[in-house]
Structures are given as structure tokens and as C-alpha cells.
Write an enzyme that holds these catalytic residues in place. Structure first.
Site, PDB file in Angstrom:
ATOM      1  N   ASN A   1      49.578  35.508  43.451  1.00 35.17           N
ATOM      2  CA  ASN A   1      48.667  35.624  42.372  1.00 35.17           C
ATOM      3  C   ASN A   1      48.196  34.485  41.886  1.00 35.17           C
ATOM      4  O   ASN A   1      48.769  33.621  41.360  1.00 35.17           O
ATOM      5  CB  ASN A   1      49.565  36.494  41.327  1.00 35.17           C
ATOM      6  CG  ASN A   1      48.853  36.693  40.013  1.00 35.17           C
ATOM      7  OD1 ASN A   1      47.687  36.479  39.771  1.00 35.17           O
ATOM      8  ND2 ASN A   1      49.333  37.735  39.013  1.00 35.17           N
TER       9      ASN A   1
ATOM     10  N   ARG B   1      38.180  44.324  33.685  1.00 31.02           N
ATOM     11  CA  ARG B   1      38.035  43.509  32.301  1.00 31.02           C
ATOM     12  C   ARG B   1      36.758  42.609  32.350  1.00 31.02           C
ATOM     13  O   ARG B   1      36.045  43.059  32.901  1.00 31.02           O
ATOM     14  CB  ARG B   1      39.514  42.611  32.534  1.00 31.02           C
ATOM     15  CG  ARG B   1      40.720  43.135  32.401  1.00 31.02           C
ATOM     16  CD  ARG B   1      41.768  42.272  32.650  1.00 31.02           C
ATOM     17  NE  ARG B   1      42.157  41.096  31.668  1.00 31.02           N
ATOM     18  CZ  ARG B   1      42.690  40.016  31.839  1.00 31.02           C
ATOM     19  NH1 ARG B   1      43.502  39.876  32.911  1.00 31.02           N
ATOM     20  NH2 ARG B   1      42.664  39.211  30.589  1.00 31.02           N
TER      21      ARG B   1
ATOM     22  N   SER C   1      47.200  42.941  36.167  1.00 31.28           N
ATOM     23  CA  SER C   1      46.001  43.901  35.351  1.00 31.28           C
ATOM     24  C   SER C   1      44.919  43.984  36.309  1.00 31.28           C
ATOM     25  O   SER C   1      44.830  43.618  37.333  1.00 31.28           O
ATOM     26  CB  SER C   1      45.318  42.904  34.275  1.00 31.28           C
ATOM     27  OG  SER C   1      44.771  41.696  34.812  1.00 31.28           O
TER      28      SER C   1
ATOM     29  N   GLU D   1      46.990  39.291  47.906  1.00 32.34           N
ATOM     30  CA  GLU D   1      46.730  39.112  46.883  1.00 32.34           C
ATOM     31  C   GLU D   1      46.946  40.146  45.748  1.00 32.34           C
ATOM     32  O   GLU D   1      46.519  41.045  45.868  1.00 32.34           O
ATOM     33  CB  GLU D   1      45.067  38.979  46.595  1.00 32.34           C
ATOM     34  CG  GLU D   1      44.480  38.341  45.278  1.00 32.34           C
ATOM     35  CD  GLU D   1      42.912  38.265  45.061  1.00 32.34           C
ATOM     36  OE1 GLU D   1      42.095  38.162  46.285  1.00 32.34           O
ATOM     37  OE2 GLU D   1      42.344  38.725  44.109  1.00 32.34           O
TER      38      GLU D   1
ATOM     39  N   ASP E   1      40.288  28.157  50.776  1.00 28.78           N
ATOM     40  CA  ASP E   1      40.159  27.231  51.978  1.00 28.78           C
ATOM     41  C   ASP E   1      41.460  27.094  52.570  1.00 28.78           C
ATOM     42  O   ASP E   1      41.699  27.239  53.974  1.00 28.78           O
ATOM     43  CB  ASP E   1      39.474  26.188  51.895  1.00 28.78           C
ATOM     44  CG  ASP E   1      37.891  26.098  51.693  1.00 28.78           C
ATOM     45  OD1 ASP E   1      37.374  27.281  51.981  1.00 28.78           O
ATOM     46  OD2 ASP E   1      37.427  24.965  51.288  1.00 28.78           O
TER      47      ASP E   1
ATOM     48  N   ASN F   1      49.870  29.925  34.097  1.00 30.02           N
ATOM     49  CA  ASN F   1      50.291  30.939  33.218  1.00 30.02           C
ATOM     50  C   ASN F   1      50.883  31.982  33.288  1.00 30.02           C
ATOM     51  O   ASN F   1      51.355  32.866  32.392  1.00 30.02           O
ATOM     52  CB  ASN F   1      48.990  31.174  32.329  1.00 30.02           C
ATOM     53  CG  ASN F   1      48.048  30.119  31.557  1.00 30.02           C
ATOM     54  OD1 ASN F   1      48.700  29.312  31.095  1.00 30.02           O
ATOM     55  ND2 ASN F   1      46.914  30.038  32.043  1.00 30.02           N
TER      56      ASN F   1
ATOM     57  N   HIS G   1      39.231  33.257  40.303  1.00 34.55           N
ATOM     58  CA  HIS G   1      37.798  33.493  40.023  1.00 34.55           C
ATOM     59  C   HIS G   1      37.090  32.104  40.302  1.00 34.55           C
ATOM     60  O   HIS G   1      35.918  31.973  40.194  1.00 34.55           O
ATOM     61  CB  HIS G   1      37.679  33.942  38.463  1.00 34.55           C
ATOM     62  CG  HIS G   1      38.539  35.148  38.323  1.00 34.55           C
ATOM     63  ND1 HIS G   1      38.683  36.146  38.910  1.00 34.55           N
ATOM     64  CD2 HIS G   1      39.588  34.942  37.580  1.00 34.55           C
ATOM     65  CE1 HIS G   1      39.480  37.114  38.527  1.00 34.55           C
ATOM     66  NE2 HIS G   1      40.452  36.305  37.459  1.00 34.55           N
TER      67      HIS G   1
ATOM     68  N   ARG H   1      36.002  38.167  35.782  1.00 37.23           N
ATOM     69  CA  ARG H   1      37.272  38.324  36.408  1.00 37.23           C
ATOM     70  C   ARG H   1      36.996  39.366  37.416  1.00 37.23           C
ATOM     71  O   ARG H   1      37.833  39.452  38.333  1.00 37.23           O
ATOM     72  CB  ARG H   1      38.215  39.063  35.543  1.00 37.23           C
ATOM     73  CG  ARG H   1      38.729  38.005  34.578  1.00 37.23           C
ATOM     74  CD  ARG H   1      39.938  38.656  33.574  1.00 37.23           C
ATOM     75  NE  ARG H   1      39.997  37.979  32.158  1.00 37.23           N
ATOM     76  CZ  ARG H   1      40.686  37.006  32.160  1.00 37.23           C
ATOM     77  NH1 ARG H   1      41.407  36.332  32.935  1.00 37.23           N
ATOM     78  NH2 ARG H   1      40.647  36.679  30.929  1.00 37.23           N
TER      79      ARG H   1
ATOM     80  N   HIS I   1      47.429  41.198  41.521  1.00 39.66           N
ATOM     81  CA  HIS I   1      47.290  40.937  40.191  1.00 39.66           C
ATOM     82  C   HIS I   1      47.969  41.933  39.373  1.00 39.66           C
ATOM     83  O   HIS I   1      47.733  43.318  39.824  1.00 39.66           O
ATOM     84  CB  HIS I   1      45.620  41.124  39.715  1.00 39.66           C
ATOM     85  CG  HIS I   1      44.832  40.176  40.469  1.00 39.66           C
ATOM     86  ND1 HIS I   1      44.672  38.659  39.981  1.00 39.66           N
ATOM     87  CD2 HIS I   1      43.996  40.191  41.740  1.00 39.66           C
ATOM     88  CE1 HIS I   1      43.896  38.022  40.887  1.00 39.66           C
ATOM     89  NE2 HIS I   1      43.545  38.848  41.878  1.00 39.66           N
TER      90      HIS I   1
HETATM   91  C1  DQA Z   1      45.740  38.081  36.605  1.00 41.90           C
HETATM   92  C2  DQA Z   1      44.037  38.177  36.306  1.00 41.90           C
HETATM   93  C3  DQA Z   1      43.745  36.872  35.905  1.00 41.90           C
HETATM   94  O1  DQA Z   1      41.893  37.267  35.779  1.00 41.90           O
HETATM   95  C4  DQA Z   1      44.200  36.112  34.910  1.00 41.90           C
HETATM   96  O2  DQA Z   1      43.505  34.792  34.612  1.00 41.90           O
HETATM   97  C5  DQA Z   1      45.546  35.973  35.121  1.00 41.90           C
HETATM   98  C6  DQA Z   1      46.280  36.888  35.784  1.00 41.90           C
HETATM   99  C7  DQA Z   1      46.663  38.990  36.684  1.00 41.90           C
HETATM  100  O3  DQA Z   1      47.648  39.047  37.344  1.00 41.90           O
HETATM  101  O4  DQA Z   1      46.175  40.094  36.056  1.00 41.90           O
HETATM  102  O5  DQA Z   1      46.076  34.858  34.688  1.00 41.90           O
HETATM  103  O6  DQA Z   1      45.761  37.374  37.884  1.00 41.90           O
END
Ligand code: DQA
Length: 161
Positions: free
Chosen positions: A73, A106, A101, A97, A86, A10, A79, A110, A99
Site C-alpha cells: 500500500n 475519492r 479506501s 497494490e 521503477d 501515514n 499517486h 487519487r 488500498h
Molecule cells: C490509501 C489511499 C491514498 O490515496 C492515501 O494517500 C492513503 C491511503 C488507502 O489505503 O486507501 O494514505 O492508500
């Protein structure tokens, strides 16, 4: 040195998807900014986005012998995915890593990242700027590795002399 940036499900919809959470910036624009930062630091950068867990695992595995660092990301797979965790653990390449948000602010589901324990660090909650911070962090990690290798080589040369 080369960094591979891996984007999970997404994230191809950034700019359209839940703008109140992720903002108006498109993935291509985030990548252009990262490319500019990499160039400034003399680093090569390659981008990959997939909505499929197995494709992400494959791309991580392909980093062996190809990439010096991974910025990921994993999106919702953060989650849920033991497979991605792995794969990161298996390739033994420094990984950050990211993110957009703040996942800790949240929904409770998450709050937990299965990925974080196998990463050098986690950057969360700075909007698209999180990616820039990851580039800065990765540049630092790669510089340290380079310096360590140079010091080892110098020590070996001294021992052989
Ligand atoms: C995310 C946070 C995740 O919980 C969410 O499912 C995403 C985007 C972020 O970049 O804030 O798709 O990884």
C-alpha cells in the site's frame, strides 16, 4: 515461500487517522490477521512501514532473492512516485497494490495510480479486508508459479531420461 508487506506514509496512524475513511483498525491488527492467513497457507510474511519514499525503494530492492511476492500500500506515493514504480518494475517480483479506501471514489488526484501498471493487480475499497483479499490473490499467484516450476522440472526430467 515469503511475502513482504510494505506500508507507505501515514499508515502507521491507522486507527487514529481519518476514521471515517480508514476505519478504527490499527496497522498491527491488520498485520496480525495477515500473519494468521499466511500461516494457514504455509507462507512466511514480513512487514515494513515507512513514511519515506527512499526507504520504501530500498525495501523493495532488498526483496530480490529474499521475497517471492510483495503486497504494497504505497499510500500517497501511489499517486506521485515514479521511484517506487521503477523499483517494483526492476525487481520483477509479483506485486499486488492495496488500498483501504476506494481511491476511484475519492478526490480526482487519487484516481491515478502510477504503481498499478507494474502490479499483478490492484485491490481498493474493501477497508482493512483489502489486505486479506491481497493475501488470497498472492497465495493464488505463488501456487501457480510453484505448479509451473514443478511442471517444467518434470518435463526436463522426462527429456533427460
Ligand atoms: C490509501 C489511499 C491514498 O490515496 C492515501 O494517500 C492513503 C491511503 C488507502 O489505503 O486507501 O494514505 O492508500
Amino acid at each position: 515461500m515469503k511475502i513482504v508487506v510494505i506500508q507507505g506514509p501515514n499508515l502507521n496512524m491507522l486507527g487514529v487517522r481519518e476514521q471515517n475513511i480508514y476505519g478504527p483498525m490499527k496497522l498491527e491488527d491488520i498485520h496480525s490477521q495477515m500473519e494468521a492467513a499466511a500461516k494457514q497457507n504455509g507462507l512466511e510474511v514480513e512487514f515494513f512501514q515507512s513514511n519515506l519514499e527512499g526507504e520504501i525503494v530500498d525495501r523493495i530492492q532488498e526483496c530480490i532473492g529474499d521475497a517471492d511476492g510483495i503486497i504494497i500500500n504505497p499510500a500517497a506515493y501511489t499517486h506521485t512516485s515514479i521511484a517506487i514504480r521503477d523499483a517494483i518494475s526492476a525487481v520483477r517480483i509479483p506485486t499486488i497494490e492495496v488500498h483501504i479506501s476506494n481511491i476511484h471514489q475519492r478526490e480526482e488526484f487519487r484516481h491515478k495510480s502510477l504503481i498499478a501498471p507494474v502490479c499483478a493487480g490492484q485491490i481498493t475499497g474493501f477497508g482493512p479486508f483489502s489486505y486479506h483479499m491481497a493475501m488470497v490473490g498472492m497465495t493464488q499467484i505463488l501456487n501457480e508459479i510453484k505448479q509451473q516450476k514443478e511442471a517444467q522440472a518434470a518435463q526436463q526430467a522426462q527429456q533427460q531420461a
